[in-house]
Design a protein around this motif. Structure first.
Motif, PDB file in Angstrom:
ATOM      1  N   ARG A   1       0.851  -1.186   0.000  1.00  0.00           N
ATOM      2  CA  ARG A   1       0.000   0.000   0.000  1.00  0.00           C
ATOM      3  C   ARG A   1       0.891   1.242   0.000  1.00  0.00           C
ATOM      4  O   ARG A   1       1.768   1.374   0.860  1.00  0.00           O
ATOM      5  CB  ARG A   1      -0.901  -0.032   1.245  1.00  0.00           C
ATOM      6  N   ILE A   2       0.662   2.145  -0.951  1.00  0.00           N
ATOM      7  CA  ILE A   2       1.594   3.253  -1.169  1.00  0.00           C
ATOM      8  C   ILE A   2       0.857   4.582  -1.160  1.00  0.00           C
ATOM      9  O   ILE A   2      -0.198   4.737  -1.778  1.00  0.00           O
ATOM     10  CB  ILE A   2       2.333   3.082  -2.512  1.00  0.00           C
TER      11      ILE A   2
ATOM     12  N   ASP B   1       2.179   8.216  -2.258  1.00  0.00           N
ATOM     13  CA  ASP B   1       3.300   8.977  -2.821  1.00  0.00           C
ATOM     14  C   ASP B   1       3.181  10.416  -2.343  1.00  0.00           C
ATOM     15  O   ASP B   1       2.250  11.127  -2.721  1.00  0.00           O
ATOM     16  CB  ASP B   1       3.290   8.908  -4.351  1.00  0.00           C
TER      17      ASP B   1
ATOM     18  N   VAL C   1      -0.445   2.141  -5.404  1.00  0.00           N
ATOM     19  CA  VAL C   1      -0.619   3.536  -4.988  1.00  0.00           C
ATOM     20  C   VAL C   1      -2.100   3.784  -4.724  1.00  0.00           C
ATOM     21  O   VAL C   1      -2.953   3.541  -5.590  1.00  0.00           O
ATOM     22  CB  VAL C   1      -0.101   4.509  -6.062  1.00  0.00           C
TER      23      VAL C   1
ATOM     24  N   THR D   1       8.300   4.807  -6.102  1.00  0.00           N
ATOM     25  CA  THR D   1       8.002   4.462  -4.705  1.00  0.00           C
ATOM     26  C   THR D   1       7.860   2.948  -4.562  1.00  0.00           C
ATOM     27  O   THR D   1       8.392   2.344  -3.620  1.00  0.00           O
ATOM     28  CB  THR D   1       6.723   5.165  -4.232  1.00  0.00           C
ATOM     29  N   ARG D   2       7.135   2.331  -5.479  1.00  0.00           N
ATOM     30  CA  ARG D   2       6.980   0.883  -5.446  1.00  0.00           C
ATOM     31  C   ARG D   2       8.339   0.190  -5.581  1.00  0.00           C
ATOM     32  O   ARG D   2       8.636  -0.802  -4.890  1.00  0.00           O
ATOM     33  CB  ARG D   2       6.041   0.425  -6.577  1.00  0.00           C
TER      34      ARG D   2
ATOM     35  N   GLY E   1      10.152   0.175  -2.373  1.00  0.00           N
ATOM     36  CA  GLY E   1       9.628  -0.864  -1.498  1.00  0.00           C
ATOM     37  C   GLY E   1      10.145  -2.244  -1.854  1.00  0.00           C
ATOM     38  O   GLY E   1      10.542  -3.025  -0.975  1.00  0.00           O
TER      39      GLY E   1
ATOM     40  N   GLU F   1       5.600  -0.762   4.865  1.00  0.00           N
ATOM     41  CA  GLU F   1       4.326  -0.119   5.167  1.00  0.00           C
ATOM     42  C   GLU F   1       4.547   1.184   5.926  1.00  0.00           C
ATOM     43  O   GLU F   1       3.883   2.199   5.661  1.00  0.00           O
ATOM     44  CB  GLU F   1       3.457  -1.068   6.002  1.00  0.00           C
TER      45      GLU F   1
ATOM     46  N   LEU G   1       6.187   3.801   3.258  1.00  0.00           N
ATOM     47  CA  LEU G   1       5.419   4.178   2.073  1.00  0.00           C
ATOM     48  C   LEU G   1       3.962   4.514   2.364  1.00  0.00           C
ATOM     49  O   LEU G   1       3.277   5.045   1.481  1.00  0.00           O
ATOM     50  CB  LEU G   1       5.485   3.056   1.030  1.00  0.00           C
ATOM     51  N   TRP G   2       3.490   4.234   3.578  1.00  0.00           N
ATOM     52  CA  TRP G   2       2.109   4.588   3.918  1.00  0.00           C
ATOM     53  C   TRP G   2       2.015   5.356   5.236  1.00  0.00           C
ATOM     54  O   TRP G   2       1.539   6.490   5.270  1.00  0.00           O
ATOM     55  CB  TRP G   2       1.229   3.341   3.987  1.00  0.00           C
TER      56      TRP G   2
END
Length: 291
Positions: free
Chosen positions: A2-3, A5, A26, A226-227, A230, A244, A247-248
């Motif tokens: 789960r992103i 950005d 995203v 971003t992915r 990760g 997590e 990025l979240w």
């Protein structure tokens, strides 16, 4: 994965990018104001730009299951144009909008007196409106520019927890961490920061107070960075919980200080219109938007 950005210029991107981002995980983003690549010549052009960031782009993103928020500002490069100084007078009425979760990008491009004035004025607006701030650090002489930025941030009296300094690298991360501000990193294909370097920085400094973004403007950039950070973290031995957090949880914590984040899943409506315009065609959901 789960992103969120925390810094991406979707005005420069296509619907294919939105579909790919949705498929990559995203679910939310923040789009800061920036230089469009060609000088704007009047305040009216900023009115239209800001209106798009609080109207058209949130609609466009929602068609792919992504929540779009924005940060508004007079960017550092155009702060040097005397024709655009009135943008600072325009900002207060936009800073009351629900979609606006920060002021930004502000900061330095060439470290001029005009940029000094715009930076100080917009930090004062952030204090007045109780909003976080996204600060652009200069691409040239980055260490000196970052130190100067931190001096102005301290002089403004803003809580450093409300400030992220972006486009950092190995030379500038320690001074920003020591200041109490958030540390932001833009990951690009050829410049600024890459995935292995980012993983190494995270291993050295930890995840607290760190934000990683793709920026993804009109130049050579990648909205899936971003992915890819990760994925690189997992290969480097970080846990899924670490990914997590970075990025979240971290961007939610930073922009959540605005009190305006909406992280509910938007309805994907192929028949939806904004100002009479549609994004999707043929009455079918967007590729990658159905989960």
């Amino acid at each position: 994965m789960r992103i969120f950005d925390p810094h991406i210029h979707m005005t420069s991107r296509t619907t294919d990018d939105y579909a790919a981002m949705s498929a990559a995980g995203v679910r939310a983003l923040v789009e800061p104001s920036f230089w469009l690549g060609q000088p704007r010549t009047s305040v009216g052009s900023f009115v239209d730009y800001f209106d798009a960031l609080i109207g058209w782009e949130p609609f466009r993103a929602a068609q792919f299951g992504i929540r779009h928020h924005c940060a508004l500002a007079l960017n550092p490069k155009e702060a040097n144009d005397p024709r655009l100084r009135e943008v600072l007078d325009l900002l207060p009425r936009y800073l009351e909008k629900d979609q606006v979760v920060a002021i930004g990008e502000i900061g330095y491009d060439s470290m001029t007196a005009e940029e000094d004035e715009a930076l100080a004025a917009q930090l004062a607006l952030a204090v007045e409106h109780h909003l976080p701030v996204l600060v652009h650090t200069p691409h040239r002489d980055k260490a000196a520019g970052t130190r100067r930025t931190l001096d102005v941030v301290r002089e403004s009296g803003i809580d450093p927890a409300l400030v992220v300094l972006d486009h950092l690298n190995e030379v500038t991360v320690a001074m920003v961490r020591d200041s109490g501000c958030w540390a932001g990193f833009s990951v690009y294909p050829d410049t600024k920061m890459d995935e292995p370097r980012m993983a190494a920085i995270l291993a050295e400094y930890g995840l607290t107070g760190m934000l990683v973004n793709s920026a993804a403007d009109w130049g050579n950039s990648d909205p899936l960075k971003t992915r890819k950070v990760g994925d690189t973290m997992l290969l480097a031995g970080f846990t899924e919980a670490d990914v997590e957090q970075l990025l979240w949880e971290n961007p939610v914590a930073f922009y959540g200080q605005s009190g305006r984040l909406d992280l509910s899943e938007p309805a994907v409506d192929a028949t939806g219109l904004h100002e009479g315009n549609s994004v999707l065609r043929g009455g079918a959901p967007a590729p990658g938007a159905v989960r």
